[in-house]
Design an enzyme around this catalytic site. Structure first.
Site, PDB file in Angstrom:
ATOM      1  N   HIS A  40       0.818  -1.010  -0.059  1.00 59.56           N
ATOM      2  CA  HIS A  40      -0.064  -0.130   0.088  1.00 59.56           C
ATOM      3  C   HIS A  40       0.916   1.307   0.006  1.00 59.56           C
ATOM      4  O   HIS A  40       0.366   2.241  -0.657  1.00 59.56           O
ATOM      5  CB  HIS A  40      -0.890   0.241   1.227  1.00 59.56           C
ATOM      6  CG  HIS A  40      -1.940  -1.122   1.171  1.00 59.56           C
ATOM      7  ND1 HIS A  40      -1.769  -2.131   2.271  1.00 59.56           N
ATOM      8  CD2 HIS A  40      -3.115  -1.436   0.751  1.00 59.56           C
ATOM      9  CE1 HIS A  40      -2.949  -2.899   2.161  1.00 59.56           C
ATOM     10  NE2 HIS A  40      -3.417  -2.455   1.019  1.00 59.56           N
ATOM     11  N   ASP A 158      -3.536  -6.547  -7.688  1.00 57.70           N
ATOM     12  CA  ASP A 158      -4.808  -7.159  -8.122  1.00 57.70           C
ATOM     13  C   ASP A 158      -5.079  -6.423  -9.582  1.00 57.70           C
ATOM     14  O   ASP A 158      -5.546  -5.396  -9.899  1.00 57.70           O
ATOM     15  CB  ASP A 158      -5.854  -6.173  -7.191  1.00 57.70           C
ATOM     16  CG  ASP A 158      -5.558  -6.628  -5.718  1.00 57.70           C
ATOM     17  OD1 ASP A 158      -6.153  -7.407  -5.172  1.00 57.70           O
ATOM     18  OD2 ASP A 158      -4.630  -6.220  -5.026  1.00 57.70           O
TER      19      ASP A 158
HETATM   20  P1  AMP Z   1      -6.504  -3.580  -0.429  1.00 61.02           P
HETATM   21  O1  AMP Z   1      -6.249  -2.852   0.744  1.00 61.02           O
HETATM   22  O2  AMP Z   1      -5.975  -5.061  -0.543  1.00 61.02           O
HETATM   23  O3  AMP Z   1      -7.775  -3.458  -1.150  1.00 61.02           O
HETATM   24  O4  AMP Z   1      -5.467  -3.019  -1.470  1.00 61.02           O
HETATM   25  C1  AMP Z   1      -5.495  -1.593  -1.790  1.00 61.02           C
HETATM   26  C2  AMP Z   1      -4.498  -1.214  -2.915  1.00 61.02           C
HETATM   27  O5  AMP Z   1      -3.117  -1.523  -2.534  1.00 61.02           O
HETATM   28  C3  AMP Z   1      -4.906  -2.012  -4.325  1.00 61.02           C
HETATM   29  O6  AMP Z   1      -4.814  -1.073  -5.405  1.00 61.02           O
HETATM   30  C4  AMP Z   1      -3.911  -3.213  -4.467  1.00 61.02           C
HETATM   31  O7  AMP Z   1      -3.652  -3.272  -5.730  1.00 61.02           O
HETATM   32  C5  AMP Z   1      -2.840  -2.653  -3.790  1.00 61.02           C
HETATM   33  N1  AMP Z   1      -1.951  -3.692  -3.239  1.00 61.02           N
HETATM   34  C6  AMP Z   1      -2.261  -4.573  -2.264  1.00 61.02           C
HETATM   35  N2  AMP Z   1      -1.021  -5.511  -2.112  1.00 61.02           N
HETATM   36  C7  AMP Z   1      -0.180  -4.847  -3.092  1.00 61.02           C
HETATM   37  C8  AMP Z   1       1.164  -5.348  -3.229  1.00 61.02           C
HETATM   38  N3  AMP Z   1       1.858  -6.278  -2.545  1.00 61.02           N
HETATM   39  N4  AMP Z   1       1.848  -4.664  -4.050  1.00 61.02           N
HETATM   40  C9  AMP Z   1       1.373  -3.481  -4.768  1.00 61.02           C
HETATM   41  N5  AMP Z   1       0.065  -3.049  -4.370  1.00 61.02           N
HETATM   42  C10 AMP Z   1      -0.499  -3.716  -3.746  1.00 61.02           C
END
Ligand code: AMP
Length: 287
Positions: A40, A158
């Site tokens: 994030h 994602d």
């Molecule tokens: P989430 O909180 O899981 O909904 O993710 C929020 C944002 O962070 C989304 O755009 C995800 O694709 C991104 N994200 C989550 N994990 C990663 C990661 N390991 N590397 C890069 N971006 C990430």
């Protein structure tokens, strides 16, 4: 540094963003579901990097565990919440505003609109989790209309979500840029995820097998050979290694998510698999 402001309702969010707009400042948005990790924070860094903080550019983060995108009440109830730690991380990362609304602020009584993106909301995670991808499209649309940013940042982790938002922004003439950010991984290859905290030590030791599988398959398939039963065998190997379920392991076109029989156009491998109650997803470019 002015510090982080936390708001929980739409009126306060719009009032804050309006003061920046009146001052001629630009706004970058990083939507999340919280339980923040270095993946994030890479989105926050990218938002700052595109538009350095001190030059009148603002970074807004959102934390909202969107009930619309959960097809399972227990999964929603068990989703990790770490708001105090998240606030400290966002503040340290130089984020200006955190919008962390309760569900009733986002979905007032009577809410009944849903956004879908044909072809992109119904495959992969959309097929494995009915309603999930359109739930994501709906909340992202709402967050974009609430913040009205110049740019929004999404992780390639994602990838289906990223592609769907890019398509939606184009189709609906949204006046913003959707910026992809590379997947951040642990040193053993496991993609960082808020869900990783739910892995037992034994499951954590198994989890990097997903990335190893994708890497080996990408190397094998990069010459354009037909898939044959390669993916079915790799799926069996994951189950034999100890994964409790494999929702999908597929090769798809990078720009459209069309299913492929060989990597002859820009393509990615996509996987979703469970270790007990923890569902992990990952993807990797082949060519
Ligand atoms: P989430 O909180 O899981 O909904 O993710 C929020 C944002 O962070 C989304 O755009 C995800 O694709 C991104 N994200 C989550 N994990 C990663 C990661 N390991 N590397 C890069 N971006 C990430």
């Amino acid at each position: 540094m002015a510090g982080l402001t936390v708001v929980r309702d739409l009126a306060a969010l719009r009032a804050k963003v309006a003061t920046w707009r009146q001052a001629g400042e630009t706004v970058r948005l990083v939507p999340t579901m919280g339980a923040l990790h270095a993946g994030h924070l890479a989105l926050v860094t990218a938002a700052h990097h595109d538009c350095p903080y001190r030059d009148g550019n603002r970074v807004v983060a959102t934390i909202f565990v969107n009930p619309l995108q959960f097809d399972n009440a227990a999964d929603l109830a068990g989703y990790p919440a770490r708001e105090a730690e998240d606030i400290a991380k966002l503040e340290a990362a130089g984020v200006d505003l955190l919008y962390a609304p309760p569900p009733e602020d986002v979905y007032p009584e009577g809410f009944c609109t849903s956004v879908s993106v044909a072809g992109l909301t119904d495959c992969l995670c959309g097929a494995a989790r009915p309603g999930h991808m359109s739930g994501v499209a709906t909340v992202v649309t709402k967050l974009l209309l609430r913040v009205l940013p110049d740019a929004v940042y999404f992780g390639e982790k994602d990838y289906q979500q990223l592609l769907m938002v890019q398509r939606m922004a184009l189709d609906l003439d949204m006046p913003l840029t959707v910026v992809p950010v590379a997947t951040v991984r642990e040193s053993d290859g496991l993609a960082l995820s808020s869900r990783n905290v739910g892995l037992s030590p034994a499951q954590r030791a198994l989890a990097p097998q997903l990335y190893r599988t994708l890497s080996a398959l990408a190397a094998t398939l990069a010459d354009g050979r037909p898939l044959g039963d390669t993916l079915a065998r790799a799926q069996m190997d994951l189950l034999t290694a100890g994964f409790s379920q494999v929702d999908y392991l597929e090769l798809r076109a990078e720009g459209s998510l069309a299913a492929l029989e060989a990597a002859r156009v820009p393509s990615r491998l996509f996987v979703a698999a469970c270790l007990g109650s923890v569902r992990l997803i990952d993807n990797l470019k082949v060519i």
